[in-house]
Design an enzyme around this catalytic site. Structure first.
Site, PDB file in Angstrom:
ATOM      1  N   GLY A  13      -3.235   8.124   3.029  1.00  0.00           N
ATOM      2  CA  GLY A  13      -4.378   7.716   3.833  1.00  0.00           C
ATOM      3  C   GLY A  13      -4.819   8.772   4.824  1.00  0.00           C
ATOM      4  O   GLY A  13      -5.881   8.650   5.443  1.00  0.00           O
ATOM      5  N   SER A  17      -1.822   9.625  -2.168  1.00  0.00           N
ATOM      6  CA  SER A  17      -2.005   8.186  -2.330  1.00  0.00           C
ATOM      7  C   SER A  17      -1.447   7.673  -3.647  1.00  0.00           C
ATOM      8  O   SER A  17      -1.106   8.436  -4.553  1.00  0.00           O
ATOM      9  CB  SER A  17      -3.493   7.840  -2.253  1.00  0.00           C
ATOM     10  OG  SER A  17      -4.146   8.267  -3.440  1.00  0.00           O
ATOM     11  N   CYS A  18      -1.387   6.359  -3.759  1.00  0.00           N
ATOM     12  CA  CYS A  18      -0.887   5.721  -4.977  1.00  0.00           C
ATOM     13  C   CYS A  18      -1.695   6.143  -6.194  1.00  0.00           C
ATOM     14  O   CYS A  18      -1.126   6.492  -7.242  1.00  0.00           O
ATOM     15  CB  CYS A  18      -0.901   4.205  -4.821  1.00  0.00           C
ATOM     16  SG  CYS A  18      -2.453   3.537  -4.159  1.00  0.00           S
ATOM     17  N   ASN A  19      -3.026   6.131  -6.079  1.00  0.00           N
ATOM     18  CA  ASN A  19      -3.869   6.532  -7.202  1.00  0.00           C
ATOM     19  C   ASN A  19      -3.698   8.003  -7.543  1.00  0.00           C
ATOM     20  O   ASN A  19      -3.594   8.370  -8.716  1.00  0.00           O
ATOM     21  CB  ASN A  19      -5.344   6.244  -6.886  1.00  0.00           C
ATOM     22  CG  ASN A  19      -5.723   4.802  -7.131  1.00  0.00           C
ATOM     23  OD1 ASN A  19      -5.572   4.295  -8.229  1.00  0.00           O
ATOM     24  ND2 ASN A  19      -6.208   4.134  -6.102  1.00  0.00           N
ATOM     25  N   ARG A  69      -7.385  -2.235  -7.178  1.00  0.00           N
ATOM     26  CA  ARG A  69      -7.152  -3.589  -6.676  1.00  0.00           C
ATOM     27  C   ARG A  69      -7.850  -3.745  -5.331  1.00  0.00           C
ATOM     28  O   ARG A  69      -8.014  -2.795  -4.578  1.00  0.00           O
ATOM     29  CB  ARG A  69      -5.648  -3.860  -6.563  1.00  0.00           C
ATOM     30  CG  ARG A  69      -4.892  -2.974  -5.556  1.00  0.00           C
ATOM     31  CD  ARG A  69      -4.821  -3.587  -4.199  1.00  0.00           C
ATOM     32  NE  ARG A  69      -4.145  -2.727  -3.239  1.00  0.00           N
ATOM     33  CZ  ARG A  69      -4.747  -1.868  -2.433  1.00  0.00           C
ATOM     34  NH1 ARG A  69      -6.060  -1.702  -2.496  1.00  0.00           N
ATOM     35  NH2 ARG A  69      -4.055  -1.168  -1.547  1.00  0.00           N
ATOM     36  N   GLY A  83     -10.375  12.539  -7.226  1.00  0.00           N
ATOM     37  CA  GLY A  83     -10.372  13.821  -7.925  1.00  0.00           C
ATOM     38  C   GLY A  83     -10.058  14.991  -7.013  1.00  0.00           C
ATOM     39  O   GLY A  83      -9.128  15.769  -7.288  1.00  0.00           O
ATOM     40  N   HIS A  90      -3.579  -1.061  -9.743  1.00  0.00           N
ATOM     41  CA  HIS A  90      -4.765  -0.303 -10.124  1.00  0.00           C
ATOM     42  C   HIS A  90      -4.689  -0.001 -11.622  1.00  0.00           C
ATOM     43  O   HIS A  90      -3.595   0.062 -12.197  1.00  0.00           O
ATOM     44  CB  HIS A  90      -4.832   1.047  -9.401  1.00  0.00           C
ATOM     45  CG  HIS A  90      -4.795   0.978  -7.910  1.00  0.00           C
ATOM     46  ND1 HIS A  90      -5.706   0.271  -7.167  1.00  0.00           N
ATOM     47  CD2 HIS A  90      -3.960   1.570  -7.008  1.00  0.00           C
ATOM     48  CE1 HIS A  90      -5.445   0.429  -5.873  1.00  0.00           C
ATOM     49  NE2 HIS A  90      -4.384   1.204  -5.756  1.00  0.00           N
TER      50      HIS A  90
END
Length: 334
Positions: A111, A140-142, A167, A193, A217
């Site tokens: 974050g 981050s998670c993504n 999500r 990206g 996600h």
């Protein structure tokens, strides 16, 4: 000698990192911070974890509840070698001055902007770049999910196009949404990206949508190839890539619901699915394009990265030794 670790922020990520640190034989969890004496604070105390107030301004909340804290964040910083900042996005950058003043190394989460740290980190992609560093950002998670699979395919990549189906909220979040809408990120690229590019140097464009689900996600990935690869090659690469698992629809994995049920059936803490889940049937090569679909458990995929980041910062182990230790301690399947 064990590295002494503190966690600033004992929420979705913080409590999972605290658990992971407690499972390491070369680390010691010194304490965690909370802003209020909620159920998470009480459960932490019951588990024997010292709870500190996130700052002096929050002390009256604990005093009013009769909750005795071990001190404040400043006290915690005096007793740790590294602090994992798991506070809400943007807070980490504000907290950095406290860590610098205390002379404590710090790990930030995705974050925060990349500039907060000396390196953005995914263990299997760039572990060596974090060796000896004082400030590291676990992405981050993504971004972690994308980087895990894309780094495994990096030599074949000309250009990546990926769509993030995100999500809406974590399962314990009753304030976020949408509940009955699909929200697009209308700027291209989405931030994912450029964030991947802070870890691995590839060409990538991303788009993103938020949908009304809490579980995981999902990413739809298309890669323009710079050299040939077969579907079987991709399957073999993913089967030999740590923290990536192949799942098959014909075995019952029809959606993210079954993936989370799989984590439950493994008796994972908080249903953690640390591994990135790739649907095997989705892997397809058409001419010079590769396609696949993957799912990311946003609450847990970054957790092992935080553990590996600690080892890198203190040069406690090489890349694969750290990954093996972390995987074994958390029951990660490969």
């Amino acid at each position: 000698m064990k590295v002494k670790v503190g966690i600033n922020g004992y929420g979705t990520i913080g409590k999972r990192v605290a658990y992971a640190v407690s499972k390491q034989d070369d680390m010691e969890l010194i304490g965690v911070t909370k802003t209020k004496p909620d159920f998470e604070a009480y459960l932490a105390r019951e588990r024997g974890i010292p709870v500190y107030a996130a700052s002096e301004e929050f002390l009256p909340r604990f005093e009013k509840a009769g909750f005795e804290v071990a001190g404040t964040l400043s006290d915690l910083l005096e007793n740790v070698d590294v602090i994992v900042d798991a506070t809400p996005g943007g807070m980490g950058a504000k907290n950095k001055a406290l860590y610098e003043k205390a002379g404590v190394k710090a790990i930030f989460q995705g974050g925060e902007k990349a500039e907060v740290a000396q390196v953005s980190f995914v263990a299997q992609a760039n572990y060596e770049k974090a060796l000896g560093k004082d400030y590291v950002r676990v992405v981050s998670c993504n971004t972690t999910g994308l980087t895990r699979t894309l780094s495994a395919l990096q030599e074949y990549i000309d250009y990546v196009y990926a769509v993030m189906i995100r999500r809406a909220a974590d399962p314990n979040d009753s304030k976020r949404g949408p509940v009955n809408a699909i929200t697009p990120s209308v700027t291209v690229p989405s931030h994912h990206g450029p964030d991947v590019q802070t870890v691995i140097p590839i060409n990538i464009e991303t788009m993103a949508f938020v949908v009304p689900t809490t579980l995981m996600h999902v990413h739809s990935v298309m890669i323009e190839l710079k050299k040939p690869i077969t579907r079987e090659d991709v399957i073999d690469i993913f089967e030999n890539t740590t923290r990536v698992l192949l799942f098959e629809k014909e075995r019952g994995f029809e959606s993210t619901a079954q993936l989370i049920e799989f984590a439950r059936d493994l008796h994972r803490e908080w249903n953690n699915l640390y591994e990135i889940a790739v649907w095997k049937e989705s892997i397809s090569v058409k001419g010079n394009r590769l396609f696949y679909i993957q799912a990311v458990h946003q609450e847990s995929d970054v957790v092992p990265e935080n553990v590996d980041a600690i080892r890198a910062m203190f040069e406690m182990a090489d890349k694969w030794e750290s990954i093996r230790k972390t995987n074994k301690s958390l029951g990660i399947l490969k």
